[in-house]
Design an enzyme around this catalytic site. Structure first.
Site, PDB file in Angstrom:
ATOM      1  N   GLY A 186     -13.460  -1.250  -7.495  1.00  0.00           N
ATOM      2  CA  GLY A 186     -14.777  -0.668  -7.288  1.00  0.00           C
ATOM      3  C   GLY A 186     -14.902   0.231  -6.080  1.00  0.00           C
ATOM      4  N   THR A 222      -3.999  -0.639  -7.464  1.00  0.00           N
ATOM      5  CA  THR A 222      -4.792   0.576  -7.650  1.00  0.00           C
ATOM      6  C   THR A 222      -3.921   1.814  -7.808  1.00  0.00           C
ATOM      7  OG1 THR A 222      -6.602   1.884  -6.688  1.00  0.00           O
ATOM      8  CG2 THR A 222      -4.961   1.030  -5.164  1.00  0.00           C
ATOM      9  N   SER A 268      -9.949  -0.297   0.656  1.00  0.00           N
ATOM     10  CA  SER A 268     -11.073  -1.222   0.524  1.00  0.00           C
ATOM     11  C   SER A 268     -10.691  -2.494  -0.222  1.00  0.00           C
ATOM     12  CB  SER A 268     -12.226  -0.535  -0.222  1.00  0.00           C
ATOM     13  OG  SER A 268     -12.749   0.547   0.512  1.00  0.00           O
ATOM     14  N   THR A 316      -9.466   0.815  -9.841  1.00  0.00           N
ATOM     15  CA  THR A 316      -8.547  -0.179  -9.309  1.00  0.00           C
ATOM     16  C   THR A 316      -8.587  -1.335 -10.293  1.00  0.00           C
ATOM     17  OG1 THR A 316      -9.047   0.597  -7.086  1.00  0.00           O
ATOM     18  CG2 THR A 316      -8.180  -1.622  -7.231  1.00  0.00           C
ATOM     19  N   ARG A 372       0.841  -1.194   0.000  1.00  0.00           N
ATOM     20  CA  ARG A 372       0.000   0.000   0.000  1.00  0.00           C
ATOM     21  C   ARG A 372       0.876   1.244   0.000  1.00  0.00           C
ATOM     22  NH1 ARG A 372      -4.641   2.235  -1.559  1.00  0.00           N
ATOM     23  NH2 ARG A 372      -5.972   3.075   0.070  1.00  0.00           N
TER      24      ARG A 372
END
Length: 584
Positions: free
Chosen positions: A482, A409, A463, A391, A118
């Site tokens: 999404g 993403t 998410s 993403t 991330r």
């Protein structure tokens, strides 16, 4: 799956269906995976036949994965090839300037692990950069340009995966992406539409305009689109590993271009980035083991909480209105906790034992009224007390049963729209996934408090929910893009798989979503939910909203009884490809 010890010699293994008369193959062909991408064929498996399956958002990326498998790579190497190819051909959804979360299964040992790549905040992050003069959120700086970009995690994550879990050198897995970037490709309709949609922002930045408007004009269908700058950056990564991106010439160009345009990145920010390996969330539901993403993903915790709430209920015996009612109420409660508690585990102490406990779920279930919607306002505050949609996903199973579920993403379409100078790297706009202004929604309508407040070196909540579902006779690799709907899409896909649906049915099923706030039920436009069911839901007190924008799910299913793998891409996406091939 074993870690690489010596470089592979690069000899290519042919990928083909069994030849007539081959002694170890059956000649029967099964038609598999009917979707928007056509009909695929796979060899009927025997004990000697081994197949691999890949589903991704772009046919060129799926083929890149199979190319690397044919060179002796495993599922991890294939996932790296798919991800880097998507950085070239699908920049609207992911790329080297973004990040990813991945769940990996090692067939030889049975080990499951989670890779956290991330993005993270630069050390100089400041709330004032995301506020207007009147104190209201500045959506432009949080979504567009270099202030919107977190330090990318994808290059470090790919290098880490290749070194620890791949069979091939990283350079081998990057070859298809480098070739696509140098030789060019025909841009998809989705990419062309994204460039048109973001044209005004892209034209603000010289390198973005040069990349996406070659010769001063937007590319058209059938044009050959090349990306030589990104090819050079990928070559630096191939040659030097993570240091080829986070140090040296590439790093200097990234920082120089970001700071010249008003950003705050430093060379120290880049040099400090590390991919992290974490323990995935594992739970049992209806006789299946669900393996999913831990924080900084919020998705795995939310999915686990929803499944725990539903566990004692007999959903199959309910009429459709009441089944949807209980699904929505589970979603509502999970998203309330998502907003309240979750953040980067290296910065925030989270009550995960409580959130993942079936006893906590028992209490939440008791608060669901059997015939009435719970108003989100009735539940405790979503604000943590202060001291203070774009993403991509790819699913891979190789011939030996190694699996990767990987979601990558750059956040919204084309991320920040900022290409960092001569690197060719389009940067993310993941800073918007922080609670930049406590109590104010981000681009996906999610609200957070201090647990997800921006701090230098901190990773923003995500998410993304890459997952495995493993049963005695069947297993699935599941994920989707999404935005906030990723969580409920994966939740619905897990339930559909457990109900016996195949990969194509899972990706095609109509979707519903509730995220606590706004207090409404989003139902996919054109859904086949009968009018009388919708009337019952409205009578229960639900506000129903037709929603057109959903994710782009990619699923692989392995039926161990028949030893058949199927791969399916979302029929909503004409560019995707789920594919199964026989491998030697």
């Amino acid at each position: 799956m074993t870690a690489r010890n010596t470089p592979h010699d690069g000899a290519e293994t042919a990928r083909r269906l069994p030849a007539s008369g081959a002694p170890r193959w059956r000649r029967t062909l099964l038609a598999l995976v009917i979707g928007s991408f056509g009909v695929l064929a796979q060899a009927q498996d025997t004990a000697a036949t081994k197949t691999a399956a890949i589903a991704s958002a772009n046919a060129l990326a799926t083929e890149a994965g199979f190319e690397v498998l044919s060179r002796g790579g495993n599922a991890v190497d294939a996932a790296i090839a798919v991800g880097t190819a998507l950085s070239v051909v699908q920049p609207e959804g992911s790329g080297m300037g973004g990040g990813f979360l991945a769940v990996i299964h090692d067939a030889a040992t049975g080990k499951n692990t989670f890779i956290d790549a991330r993005e993270m905040a630069p050390q100089a992050v400041s709330e004032k950069d995301y506020l207007k003069a009147d104190g209201t959120p500045n959506r432009d700086t949080s979504l567009n340009g270099p202030l919107a970009a977190g330090i990318p995690g994808m290059p470090a994550g790919l290098a880490y995966m290749a070194g620890k879990y791949g069979k091939l050198p990283l350079a081998e897995s990057l070859r298809p992406a480098i070739r696509l970037a140098e030789q060019g490709f025909r841009p998809s309709g989705a990419l062309l539409r994204s460039i048109e949609h973001k044209a005004d922002v892209l034209r603000r930045y010289p390198a973005s305009a040069a990349k996406f408007f070659p010769g001063g004009k937007a590319p058209q269908a059938g044009d050959l689109f090349r990306d030589p700058d990104q090819a050079r950056t990928l070559k630096a990564l191939a040659e030097k590993g993570a240091d080829g991106f986070y140090k040296g010439a590439v790093a200097k160009e990234l920082v120089k271009s970001v700071r010249a345009a008003g950003g705050t990145w430093t060379l120290a920010d880049l040099a400090a980035y590390r991919a992290k390996e974490r323990q995935p969330i594992v739970l049992d539901y209806a006789g299946y083991k669900v393996i999913t993403a831990p924080p900084p993903s919020s998705g795995g915790v939310a999915v686990a909480e929803m499944l725990n709430i539903l566990a004692p209920l007999d959903l199959k015996s309910m009429d459709e209105a009441h089944r949807i009612h209980y699904l929505v109420e589970a979603m509502r409660r999970a998203f309330r906790d998502h907003n309240e508690y979750l953040g980067d585990p290296d910065f925030v102490k989270m009550p995960l034992d409580m959130l993942l406990s079936p006893y906590y779920a028992d209490g939440l279930r008791q608060s669901i009224l059997p015939d009435q919607a719970t108003k989100s306002a009735w539940l405790p505050s979503v604000q943590a007390k202060a001291p203070g949609m774009h993403t991509t996903h790819y699913s891979v199973i190789d011939k030996d049963g190694n699996m990767v579920s990987m979601t990558a993403t750059v956040n919204t379409t084309l991320g920040s729209s900022f290409v960092a100078g001569r690197t060719g790297i389009l940067l993310n706009n993941e800073m918007d996934d922080f609670a930049l202004v406590s109590g104010q929604p981000n681009a996906f309508g999610l609200i957070g408090g201090s647990a997800n407040a921006p701090v230098g070196g901190k990773r923003m909540l995500s998410s993304m929910t890459p997952s495995f579902v493993i049963g005695k006779d069947r297993l699935a690799v599941i994920g989707s893009p999404g935005g906030s709907t990723i969580i409920t899409q994966v939740f619905g896909a897990i339930l559909a798989f457990i109900d016996g649906k195949d990969a194509g049915q899972i990706t095609a099923q109509k979707r519903i979503h509730h995220q606590f706030l706004p207090d409404r039920v989003d139902i996919e436009k054109g859904s086949d939910i009968p009018a009388d069911v919708l009337a019952k839901l409205k009578a229960m007190g639900y506000e129903i909203n037709d929603r057109e924008s959903w994710g782009n799910m990619n699923v692989v299913v392995w039926d161990k009884v028949t030893n058949v793998k199927t791969a399916a891409s979302d029929p909503r996406n004409p560019d995707g490809l789920g594919k199964v091939e026989a491998m030697h």
